[in-house]
Design a protein around this motif. Structure first.
Motif, PDB file in Angstrom:
ATOM      1  N   ILE A   1       3.537  10.153  -9.799  1.00 16.77           N
ATOM      2  CA  ILE A   1       2.795  10.492 -10.925  1.00 16.77           C
ATOM      3  C   ILE A   1       1.972  11.679 -10.755  1.00 16.77           C
ATOM      4  O   ILE A   1       2.122  12.485 -11.980  1.00 16.77           O
ATOM      5  CB  ILE A   1       1.783   9.310 -11.104  1.00 16.77           C
ATOM      6  CG1 ILE A   1       2.761   7.918 -11.805  1.00 16.77           C
ATOM      7  CG2 ILE A   1       0.881   9.650 -12.373  1.00 16.77           C
ATOM      8  CD1 ILE A   1       2.051   6.817 -11.794  1.00 16.77           C
ATOM      9  N   CYS A   2       1.275  12.099  -9.662  1.00  8.66           N
ATOM     10  CA  CYS A   2       0.674  13.362  -9.812  1.00  8.66           C
ATOM     11  C   CYS A   2       1.370  14.305  -9.709  1.00  8.66           C
ATOM     12  O   CYS A   2       1.132  15.373 -10.421  1.00  8.66           O
ATOM     13  CB  CYS A   2      -0.390  13.347  -8.278  1.00  8.66           C
ATOM     14  SG  CYS A   2      -1.505  12.204  -8.420  1.00  8.66           S
TER      15      CYS A   2
ATOM     16  N   ASP B   1       0.716  -1.481   0.126  1.00  2.92           N
ATOM     17  CA  ASP B   1      -0.058   0.083   0.067  1.00  2.92           C
ATOM     18  C   ASP B   1       0.774   1.144  -0.004  1.00  2.92           C
ATOM     19  O   ASP B   1       0.539   2.347  -0.775  1.00  2.92           O
ATOM     20  CB  ASP B   1      -0.912   0.102   1.238  1.00  2.92           C
ATOM     21  CG  ASP B   1      -1.924  -1.053   1.047  1.00  2.92           C
ATOM     22  OD1 ASP B   1      -2.143  -1.430  -0.179  1.00  2.92           O
ATOM     23  OD2 ASP B   1      -2.781  -1.465   2.059  1.00  2.92           O
TER      24      ASP B   1
ATOM     25  N   ILE C   1       2.185   1.812  -3.604  1.00  2.58           N
ATOM     26  CA  ILE C   1       1.393   2.175  -4.471  1.00  2.58           C
ATOM     27  C   ILE C   1       1.121   3.680  -4.164  1.00  2.58           C
ATOM     28  O   ILE C   1       0.873   4.542  -5.193  1.00  2.58           O
ATOM     29  CB  ILE C   1       0.019   1.143  -4.264  1.00  2.58           C
ATOM     30  CG1 ILE C   1       0.174  -0.052  -4.913  1.00  2.58           C
ATOM     31  CG2 ILE C   1      -0.975   2.064  -4.977  1.00  2.58           C
ATOM     32  CD1 ILE C   1      -0.934  -0.944  -4.781  1.00  2.58           C
ATOM     33  N   LEU C   2       1.100   4.085  -2.839  1.00  5.54           N
ATOM     34  CA  LEU C   2       0.786   5.523  -2.466  1.00  5.54           C
ATOM     35  C   LEU C   2       1.882   6.352  -3.018  1.00  5.54           C
ATOM     36  O   LEU C   2       1.763   7.466  -3.724  1.00  5.54           O
ATOM     37  CB  LEU C   2       0.591   5.554  -1.089  1.00  5.54           C
ATOM     38  CG  LEU C   2       0.272   7.230  -0.423  1.00  5.54           C
ATOM     39  CD1 LEU C   2      -1.056   7.752  -1.077  1.00  5.54           C
ATOM     40  CD2 LEU C   2       0.355   7.005   0.777  1.00  5.54           C
TER      41      LEU C   2
ATOM     42  N   VAL D   1       3.999   5.853  -5.537  1.00  2.30           N
ATOM     43  CA  VAL D   1       3.986   5.970  -6.955  1.00  2.30           C
ATOM     44  C   VAL D   1       2.964   6.751  -7.399  1.00  2.30           C
ATOM     45  O   VAL D   1       3.027   7.774  -8.397  1.00  2.30           O
ATOM     46  CB  VAL D   1       4.024   4.318  -7.794  1.00  2.30           C
ATOM     47  CG1 VAL D   1       3.548   4.667  -9.038  1.00  2.30           C
ATOM     48  CG2 VAL D   1       5.143   3.548  -7.342  1.00  2.30           C
ATOM     49  N   SER D   2       1.707   6.633  -6.846  1.00  4.46           N
ATOM     50  CA  SER D   2       0.681   7.672  -7.125  1.00  4.46           C
ATOM     51  C   SER D   2       0.839   9.159  -6.980  1.00  4.46           C
ATOM     52  O   SER D   2       0.665   9.906  -7.691  1.00  4.46           O
ATOM     53  CB  SER D   2      -0.524   7.251  -6.441  1.00  4.46           C
ATOM     54  OG  SER D   2      -1.124   5.926  -6.537  1.00  4.46           O
ATOM     55  N   ILE D   3       1.561   9.225  -5.748  1.00  2.00           N
ATOM     56  CA  ILE D   3       2.071  10.731  -5.619  1.00  2.00           C
ATOM     57  C   ILE D   3       3.068  11.143  -6.521  1.00  2.00           C
ATOM     58  O   ILE D   3       3.222  12.368  -7.074  1.00  2.00           O
ATOM     59  CB  ILE D   3       2.295  10.959  -4.053  1.00  2.00           C
ATOM     60  CG1 ILE D   3       1.593  10.825  -3.050  1.00  2.00           C
ATOM     61  CG2 ILE D   3       3.345  11.848  -3.993  1.00  2.00           C
ATOM     62  CD1 ILE D   3       1.895  10.460  -1.722  1.00  2.00           C
TER      63      ILE D   3
END
Length: 96
Positions: free
Chosen positions: A49-50, A39, A42-43, A45-47
């Motif tokens: 990308i944003c 988790d 994933i968080l 990587v998401s940050i």
């Protein structure tokens, strides 16, 4: 004799269950920590990308503003050059 065998069987069952319980508990803890790590990954990587998308948008806006400024400066230079040419031609006519 039956009572002794039943006692042995019950004791054996209890020992097996007691021996298996910590392994199952450890496996559950390990699985939970892997889920938390996944988790977190994933968080992250998401940050990333944003932030990358926002940075791309900001760079695009900065390039657009820079382009508009360059066009305005070029227009001002062309207008100044036109005035100079016009003034020079008017000066030449007056001298003649």
């Amino acid at each position: 004799m039956k009572r002794y065998e039943m006692a042995q069987m019950n004791q054996s069952n209890r020992t097996d269950a007691a021996a298996c319980a910590p392994a199952c508990s450890c496996a559950r803890k390990t699985s939970a920590s892997h889920v938390i790590c996944l988790d977190a990954a994933i968080l992250a990587v998401s940050i990333f990308i944003c932030l990358l998308m926002n940075l791309t948008v900001l760079v695009g806006l900065a390039a657009l503003v820079l382009f508009v400024l360059v066009v305005r400066i070029m227009q001002q230079l062309n207008m100044a050059e036109s005035r100079n040419v016009l003034d020079a031609s008017n000066g030449a006519r007056e001298a003649a």
